[in-house]
Design an enzyme around this catalytic site. Sequence first.
Site, PDB file in Angstrom:
ATOM      1  N   ASP A 180     -70.962 -22.422 -37.344  1.00  0.00           N
ATOM      2  CA  ASP A 180     -71.063 -23.681 -38.552  1.00  0.00           C
ATOM      3  C   ASP A 180     -72.420 -23.428 -39.206  1.00  0.00           C
ATOM      4  O   ASP A 180     -73.149 -24.281 -39.151  1.00  0.00           O
ATOM      5  CB  ASP A 180     -70.746 -24.800 -37.785  1.00  0.00           C
TER       6      ASP A 180
ATOM      7  N   HIS B 121     -80.937 -23.756 -30.063  1.00  0.00           N
ATOM      8  CA  HIS B 121     -79.691 -24.033 -29.379  1.00  0.00           C
ATOM      9  C   HIS B 121     -78.787 -22.729 -29.769  1.00  0.00           C
ATOM     10  O   HIS B 121     -78.375 -22.306 -28.537  1.00  0.00           O
ATOM     11  CB  HIS B 121     -79.029 -25.064 -30.295  1.00  0.00           C
TER      12      HIS B 121
END
Length: 320
Positions: free
Chosen positions: A9, A248
């Site tokens: 994303d 992340h």
Amino acid sequence: MRKLILDLDMGIDDAMALCFALASPEVELVGITCVFGNVPVGVSARNCLDVLHLLGRDDIPVIVGADRPLAGMGPHRAFQAVHGANGIGGVELERARREVGRPDDPARGDAARFIVQAALRYGGDLLVVPTGPLTNIARALELDARAMTALRGTTFMGGALTVPGNVTPAAEANIAADPEAAARVLASGMPLTMVGLDVTHRVAATRGDIAGWRALGTDAGAAFAQMVESYIDAYEAADPWIGGCALHDPLAVAVALDPALAVTYETPLAVDLTGPLRGRTIGDEPAWASGAPGVEVALDVDATAFLDRFRERMARGLSA
Ligand code: RIB
Ligand code: CA
């Protein structure tokens, strides 16, 4: 050589994950599938094309996937404060010439089918790393659960088992964006490793890192420095205790390629689907008794080893 699909994303840490993967000699990136999340899926795809162009890799296929969660429309998460309005910190990249979903692209607009076709082709040699909502993976499971269960492994960034969430006190962003998809994937029996906030909040990029990228004197180094500077600004405002911006998505790629970087704990995982805890990932050990599959959950990380590798590979990826 092992094959890799990234399911992105495309926000700022997704872009770093992509750069890290391209600079990893032990794996071949065979395609990028896109999902809504940090930005609408069309923007995610555009960012993938343009970042690939920046990195000199216009050859990598980019396939558009889900534009919404499984259950209804749901809100598109506007993480503008973290990733900027365009998902890459407001940085204007040179536009790649190609478009996603061009008529001669056999997999256009069908990320789930692309993933299944790759699973059938590469089987135990294929790694999948989703770094956004798990919607494309849930759709791929609907198409061919057997093929998805036979691939080498899926290492996803998402969830929080032993620490609080980052979009609600209980939920991490990628799981919160499509809890129904996450619940299906976690219960599927696919070989899964969860790289969640338990470990991703322990690895950060700093202003020293971006100074090094700027000093490379390349367009890619300058663009990534600008992107990640805005990401660090956002983290310093919201979570200064992290000491930079959390890495992340790059950590998920690194653990997929080298599981020894993390210490994992195997447990069945459930996802809360209702109430204020919606989107929480929670261990469900009693489910072992009814044959529920386990998920390897990363609970510790060799931060020094990861950060050394991250710095070395980012410098390599940004040097061209
Ligand atoms: O919670 C962190 C995750 O949310 C990362 O994948 C980041 O890119 C955002 O999508
Ligand atoms: Ca992401």
